[in-house]
Design a protein around this motif. Structure first.
Motif, PDB file in Angstrom:
ATOM      1  N   THR A 153       0.022   5.291   0.649  1.00 35.06           N
ATOM      2  CA  THR A 153      -1.003   6.262   0.997  1.00 35.06           C
ATOM      3  C   THR A 153      -0.426   7.675   1.014  1.00 35.06           C
ATOM      4  O   THR A 153       0.612   7.916   1.633  1.00 35.06           O
ATOM      5  CB  THR A 153      -1.610   5.945   2.371  1.00 35.06           C
TER       6      THR A 153
ATOM      7  N   LYS B 277      -9.447   6.990  -0.585  1.00 29.30           N
ATOM      8  CA  LYS B 277      -8.479   6.784   0.485  1.00 29.30           C
ATOM      9  C   LYS B 277      -7.103   7.327   0.140  1.00 29.30           C
ATOM     10  O   LYS B 277      -6.186   7.232   0.956  1.00 29.30           O
ATOM     11  CB  LYS B 277      -8.370   5.298   0.823  1.00 29.30           C
ATOM     12  N   LYS B 278      -6.967   7.874  -1.056  1.00 31.59           N
ATOM     13  CA  LYS B 278      -5.685   8.399  -1.536  1.00 31.59           C
ATOM     14  C   LYS B 278      -4.589   7.349  -1.428  1.00 31.59           C
ATOM     15  O   LYS B 278      -3.465   7.620  -0.998  1.00 31.59           O
ATOM     16  CB  LYS B 278      -5.308   9.677  -0.780  1.00 31.59           C
ATOM     17  N   THR B 279      -4.940   6.148  -1.821  1.00 32.34           N
ATOM     18  CA  THR B 279      -4.052   5.006  -1.675  1.00 32.34           C
ATOM     19  C   THR B 279      -3.948   4.238  -2.986  1.00 32.34           C
ATOM     20  O   THR B 279      -4.947   4.055  -3.684  1.00 32.34           O
ATOM     21  CB  THR B 279      -4.551   4.065  -0.567  1.00 32.34           C
TER      22      THR B 279
ATOM     23  N   SER C  81      -0.654  11.671   1.958  1.00 33.27           N
ATOM     24  CA  SER C  81      -1.237  12.646   2.861  1.00 33.27           C
ATOM     25  C   SER C  81      -1.337  13.989   2.155  1.00 33.27           C
ATOM     26  O   SER C  81      -0.642  14.244   1.173  1.00 33.27           O
ATOM     27  CB  SER C  81      -0.405  12.777   4.138  1.00 33.27           C
TER      28      SER C  81
ATOM     29  N   SER D 291       0.836  -1.190   0.000  1.00 35.65           N
ATOM     30  CA  SER D 291       0.000   0.000   0.000  1.00 35.65           C
ATOM     31  C   SER D 291       0.872   1.243   0.000  1.00 35.65           C
ATOM     32  O   SER D 291       1.957   1.254   0.588  1.00 35.65           O
ATOM     33  CB  SER D 291      -0.915   0.035   1.229  1.00 35.65           C
TER      34      SER D 291
END
Length: 123
Positions: free
Chosen positions: A23, A75-77, A25, A21
């Motif tokens: 992610t 989820k910006k993932t 921010s 994963s």
């Protein structure tokens, strides 16, 4: 500033699977392009998978059919699903995202790197 945090690496037996994963921010407006790299000690960093939003992904020949890129924009993932892992896949894996984001200087588009996550495949 935009930061990418990777997770999901670890030790796995040959033939097993891992899901990495990455992610982001910050206030992400667009994920323009996703790239996954890997680098083993003493080896050159190699591109293993890439995908431009709205188009089909591309994979290196030695991972084609085994690795899959996916995204969850809410989820910006981004993910790298790795199946049928081989000892040759052992490396530190890095995500690289071309992002359009809002920051203190305004809106900008830049590439960002994850910190890397270790994948070790035993025989």
């Amino acid at each position: 500033q935009v930061q990418l945090v990777e997770s999901g690496g670890g030790l796995v037996q040959a033939g097993g699977s891992l899901r990495l994963s990455c992610t982001a921010s910050g206030i992400i407006l667009h994920i323009n392009k996703v790239k996954w790299y890997r680098q083993a000690p003493g080896k050159q960093r190699e591109l293993v998978a890439e995908m431009t939003t709205g188009s089909s992904p591309n994979y290196a020949e030695h991972v084609k059919g085994r690795f899959i890129i996916s995204q969850d924009n809410a989820k910006k993932t981004v993910y790298l699903q790795m199946n049928s892992l081989k000892p040759e896949d052992t490396a530190v894996y890095y995500c690289n995202l071309d992002l359009t984001a809002a920051r203190d200087k305004g809106i900008s588009r830049n590439e960002h790197w994850g910190q890397g996550t270790q994948v070790t495949v035993s025989s």
